[in-house]
Design a protein around this motif. Structure first.
Motif, mmCIF file in Angstrom:
data_model
loop_
_atom_site.group_PDB
_atom_site.id
_atom_site.type_symbol
_atom_site.label_atom_id
_atom_site.label_comp_id
_atom_site.label_asym_id
_atom_site.label_seq_id
_atom_site.Cartn_x
_atom_site.Cartn_y
_atom_site.Cartn_z
ATOM 1 N N ASP A 1 -25.780 14.340 16.311
ATOM 2 C CA ASP A 1 -24.678 15.287 16.113
ATOM 3 C C ASP A 1 -25.045 16.688 16.604
ATOM 4 O O ASP A 1 -24.199 17.414 17.122
ATOM 5 N N GLU A 2 -26.317 17.069 16.499
ATOM 6 C CA GLU A 2 -26.751 18.372 17.002
ATOM 7 C C GLU A 2 -26.789 18.376 18.531
ATOM 8 O O GLU A 2 -26.417 19.372 19.156
ATOM 9 N N ASN B 1 -22.777 29.355 16.164
ATOM 10 C CA ASN B 1 -23.548 28.872 15.011
ATOM 11 C C ASN B 1 -24.685 29.800 14.592
ATOM 12 O O ASN B 1 -25.493 29.435 13.747
ATOM 13 N N ARG C 1 -34.577 25.160 7.329
ATOM 14 C CA ARG C 1 -33.615 24.311 6.608
ATOM 15 C C ARG C 1 -34.123 23.839 5.259
ATOM 16 O O ARG C 1 -33.637 22.851 4.712
ATOM 17 N N SER C 2 -35.105 24.497 4.749
ATOM 18 C CA SER C 2 -35.671 24.154 3.448
ATOM 19 C C SER C 2 -36.389 25.385 2.913
ATOM 20 O O SER C 2 -36.816 26.244 3.692
ATOM 21 N N GLU D 1 -23.206 18.757 19.507
ATOM 22 C CA GLU D 1 -22.706 20.099 19.174
ATOM 23 C C GLU D 1 -23.184 21.164 20.158
ATOM 24 O O GLU D 1 -22.428 22.044 20.551
ATOM 25 N N SER E 1 -33.065 25.459 15.834
ATOM 26 C CA SER E 1 -32.130 26.436 15.281
ATOM 27 C C SER E 1 -31.474 27.185 16.439
ATOM 28 O O SER E 1 -32.177 27.706 17.307
ATOM 29 N N ASN F 1 -25.386 30.242 10.849
ATOM 30 C CA ASN F 1 -24.827 29.101 10.128
ATOM 31 C C ASN F 1 -25.923 28.543 9.227
ATOM 32 O O ASN F 1 -26.975 28.119 9.717
ATOM 33 N N PRO F 2 -25.721 28.550 7.910
ATOM 34 C CA PRO F 2 -26.779 28.079 6.999
ATOM 35 C C PRO F 2 -27.231 26.645 7.286
ATOM 36 O O PRO F 2 -28.378 26.290 7.011
ATOM 37 N N LYS F 3 -26.356 25.845 7.878
ATOM 38 C CA LYS F 3 -26.694 24.465 8.204
ATOM 39 C C LYS F 3 -27.855 24.395 9.199
ATOM 40 O O LYS F 3 -28.637 23.454 9.193
ATOM 41 N N TYR F 4 -27.977 25.425 10.072
ATOM 42 C CA TYR F 4 -28.993 25.410 11.121
ATOM 43 C C TYR F 4 -30.061 26.488 10.930
ATOM 44 O O TYR F 4 -30.793 26.804 11.847
ATOM 45 N N LYS F 5 -30.136 27.053 9.731
ATOM 46 C CA LYS F 5 -31.152 28.069 9.470
ATOM 47 C C LYS F 5 -32.540 27.429 9.502
ATOM 48 O O LYS F 5 -32.752 26.359 8.935
#
Length: 182
Positions: A37-38, A58, A68-69, A41, A155, A61-65
Motif C-alpha cells: 500500500d505504501e 503526507n 512509527r513507534s 501510495e 517516511s 502524517n502520523p501514519k508515516y512518522k
C-alpha cells in the motif's frame, strides 16, 4: 597434508562466517521491504512530480512518522567493519531522543535530489529501540561525501533521502553534541 587442508578449510569458513555476521549486524545484507500500500501510495505515480506531491501530501502524517513507534533508546555506531559494535553510543536521554526523532521527521532537513548510494558507504547507523528493547527503526547516514540517508521504516518526511543544507547543519549538531563520543 589432510590435517593442513582441514585446518585451512576451517579457518576459511570461520573467516567467512565472521565477515558475514559483521555485514549482517551492520544491516548491509538486509533487504528493504516496503508494504504494497505504501508503494502504491508513493511510488506508483505517473511521474516524479506526482511522486513528490504524494510525499508532500503526507508530510507530518502520523501514519508515516519515523519510526512509527515510541522510542526509549537510540544506539548510534560507526559503520566500520568489525569495529562498529565497539564504537556504539547509547542515547537514553529523552530530550536527545526527541531531538533526533524530530530531525528525521522534519522535511526541511531533506532535499529531493537523487540519492543513489550503497549502505556500505554510510558512516553511521542509528538504531531505534522501544521499551522492550526491540528495534523499531534504523537509519544509515552517509555524512562525509554524499549527505544521504536510508531508513527503515520509510517516511515521506525524509523525501528521497538527500540531506539539505539546513539538515547538514542540524546533523552536524547531532553528531558533534549528542553523539560526540564516537
Amino acid at each position: 597434508m589432510k590435517k593442513i587442508f582441514m585446518k585451512i578449510s576451517i579457518a576459511i569458513i570461520l573467516i567467512i562466517l565472521v565477515v558475514y555476521s559483521d555485514m549482517f549486524d551492520r544491516g548491509l545484507l538486509q533487504k528493504k521491504y516496503m508494504p504494497v500500500d505504501e508503494v502504491a501510495e508513493f511510488y506508483l505515480q505517473e511521474n516524479v512530480n506526482k511522486i513528490q506531491t504524494a510525499f508532500e501530501d503526507n508530510f507530518d502524517n502520523p501514519k508515516y512518522k519515523f519510526p512509527r513507534s515510541e522510542v526509549h533508546k537510540i544506539k548510534v555506531l560507526k559503520n566500520v567493519p568489525f569495529l562498529s559494535r565497539l564504537s556504539t553510543v547509547t542515547i537514553t536521554d529523552e530530550s536527545k531522543i526527541d531531538y533526533i526523532i524530530t530531525f528525521f521527521n522534519d522535511p526541511k532537513n531533506f532535499d529531493w535530489g537523487e540519492t543513489t548510494w550503497a549502505l556500505n558507504e554510510s558512516n553511521y547507523i542509528f538504531r531505534f529501540y522501544n521499551e522492550n528493547d526491540i528495534k523499531v527503526g534504523e537509519i544509515w547516514l552517509c555524512s562525509d561525501h554524499c549527505s544521504n540517508i536510508e531508513s527503515i521504516p520509510f517516511s515521506p518526511n525524509m523525501k528521497f533521502g538527500g540531506i539539505s543544507e539546513i539538515g547538514k547543519d542540524n546533523m552536524d549538531l547531532i553528531l558533534n553534541k549528542i553523539v560526540r563520543p564516537l
